[in-house]
Scaffold this active site. Structure first.
Site, PDB file in Angstrom:
ATOM      1  N   GLY A 247     -17.783  12.016   0.522  1.00  0.00           N
ATOM      2  CA  GLY A 247     -18.353  10.195   0.509  1.00  0.00           C
ATOM      3  C   GLY A 247     -19.741  10.649  -0.372  1.00  0.00           C
ATOM      4  N   GLU A 248     -20.341   9.777   0.004  1.00  0.00           N
ATOM      5  CA  GLU A 248     -21.641  10.178  -0.083  1.00  0.00           C
ATOM      6  C   GLU A 248     -22.497  10.179   1.051  1.00  0.00           C
ATOM      7  OE1 GLU A 248     -25.003  10.109  -1.402  1.00  0.00           O
ATOM      8  OE2 GLU A 248     -25.492   8.574  -0.271  1.00  0.00           O
ATOM      9  N   SER A 249     -22.906  11.776   0.715  1.00  0.00           N
ATOM     10  CA  SER A 249     -23.818  11.927   2.018  1.00  0.00           C
ATOM     11  C   SER A 249     -25.276  11.178   2.851  1.00  0.00           C
ATOM     12  CB  SER A 249     -24.955  13.869   1.501  1.00  0.00           C
ATOM     13  OG  SER A 249     -25.243  13.597   0.485  1.00  0.00           O
TER      14      SER A 249
ATOM     15  N   CYS B  72     -17.134  18.116   1.519  1.00  0.00           N
ATOM     16  CA  CYS B  72     -17.674  17.844   0.619  1.00  0.00           C
ATOM     17  C   CYS B  72     -18.996  17.271   1.074  1.00  0.00           C
ATOM     18  CB  CYS B  72     -16.814  16.702  -0.589  1.00  0.00           C
ATOM     19  SG  CYS B  72     -17.896  16.833  -1.558  1.00  0.00           S
TER      20      CYS B  72
ATOM     21  N   ARG C  55     -27.337  19.786  -2.568  1.00  0.00           N
ATOM     22  CA  ARG C  55     -26.255  19.045  -2.646  1.00  0.00           C
ATOM     23  C   ARG C  55     -25.906  19.075  -4.379  1.00  0.00           C
ATOM     24  NH1 ARG C  55     -29.609  13.882  -0.682  1.00  0.00           N
ATOM     25  NH2 ARG C  55     -27.414  13.078  -1.644  1.00  0.00           N
TER      26      ARG C  55
ATOM     27  N   ILE D 131     -16.020  17.506  -6.860  1.00  0.00           N
ATOM     28  CA  ILE D 131     -16.384  16.372  -7.157  1.00  0.00           C
ATOM     29  C   ILE D 131     -17.885  16.157  -6.670  1.00  0.00           C
ATOM     30  CG2 ILE D 131     -15.964  14.103  -7.412  1.00  0.00           C
ATOM     31  CD1 ILE D 131     -13.203  14.824  -6.914  1.00  0.00           C
ATOM     32  N   ARG D 132     -18.648  15.874  -7.865  1.00  0.00           N
ATOM     33  CA  ARG D 132     -19.800  16.529  -7.103  1.00  0.00           C
ATOM     34  C   ARG D 132     -20.515  17.071  -5.823  1.00  0.00           C
ATOM     35  NH1 ARG D 132     -21.441  11.290  -5.815  1.00  0.00           N
ATOM     36  NH2 ARG D 132     -24.194  11.625  -5.507  1.00  0.00           N
TER      37      ARG D 132
ATOM     38  N   HIS E  42     -12.316  19.118  -1.776  1.00  0.00           N
ATOM     39  CA  HIS E  42     -11.505  18.308  -0.984  1.00  0.00           C
ATOM     40  C   HIS E  42     -10.050  18.474  -1.272  1.00  0.00           C
ATOM     41  CE1 HIS E  42     -14.737  14.266  -1.465  1.00  0.00           C
ATOM     42  NE2 HIS E  42     -15.096  15.788  -2.813  1.00  0.00           N
TER      43      HIS E  42
ATOM     44  N   GLU F 146      -7.772  17.078   0.645  1.00  0.00           N
ATOM     45  CA  GLU F 146      -7.342  16.186   0.880  1.00  0.00           C
ATOM     46  C   GLU F 146      -6.567  15.692  -0.491  1.00  0.00           C
ATOM     47  OE1 GLU F 146     -11.245  14.561   0.206  1.00  0.00           O
ATOM     48  OE2 GLU F 146     -10.611  16.155   1.257  1.00  0.00           O
TER      49      GLU F 146
END
Length: 195
Positions: A46-48, A78, A107, A136-137, A173, A175
């Site tokens: 998600g967004e850390s 992630c 990051r 992803i990022r 990821h 998942e």
């Protein structure tokens, strides 16, 4: 045996679904009391900055740290890897990690969303051939402590999956793949946990 997935933000539903396909009891965790009776916890991507801020805002950081230090398996994917790291490099503004795992993480190491990619990885802990990893990022592991085992690297040597005792972290990821072997590996860690 019950495995929690931190459900404050990010890809938690995908983890829940993957765990359930393996027959595990998977629950969403948003409050400290929901950590009771867990055999493992996944901190999703998600967004850390958001996830770490919410961990502290909702009073989850201390109980998660206490459980992890007492041996409960915790897996960060992630942004979850960033949450577990003792140290961050590069732009770390707004991120206060749990400082549990003896790794230094950078990051967004592979660039922006448009730079996302998939790679087939050889993973020490998994049988059955290469694992399809979705980045992803994604962060990367720059440095590991003495007791951290590197489970997977990209062909250029970049570390992207690590384990330190009861702590597991992946840059990618699992998942988002149809391959459930990483989740099966974590379910086994949870089964082996004796509180």
């Amino acid at each position: 045996m019950k495995i929690g997935v931190l459900a404050l933000q990010g890809a938690f539903r995908e983890h829940i679904n993957m765990l359930r396909t393996l027959g595990a009891e998977a629950v969403e965790v948003r409050k400290a009391e929901e950590l009771a009776e867990l055999s493992g916890l996944i901190i999703p991507g998600g967004e850390s900055t958001t996830i770490t801020k919410l961990l502290y805002t909702f009073g989850l950081a201390k109980p998660v740290k206490d459980l992890a230090r007492n041996g409960m398996p915790v897996w960060g994917t992630c942004a979850g890897m960033i949450c577990l790291a003792k140290e961050l490099s590069g732009d770390i503004s707004g991120v206060k990690t749990l400082e549990l795992m003896d790794i230094t993480v950078r990051r967004n190491a592979f660039g922006r969303q448009v730079d996302s990619f998939e790679a087939m990885l050889k993973v020490k802990a998994l049988e059955g051939g290469d694992f399809p990893a979705v980045f992803i990022r994604a962060p990367l592991v720059e440095k590991t402590g003495q007791w951290v085992e590197v489970l997977a690297k990209l062909p250029d040597g970049t570390m992207v999956a690590v384990r330190e005792n009861n702590l597991l972290a992946t840059s990618f990821h699992p998942e988002l793949s149809a391959d459930n072997r990483f989740h099966r590996y974590f379910v086994q860690m949870a089964k082996d946990y004796k509180p």
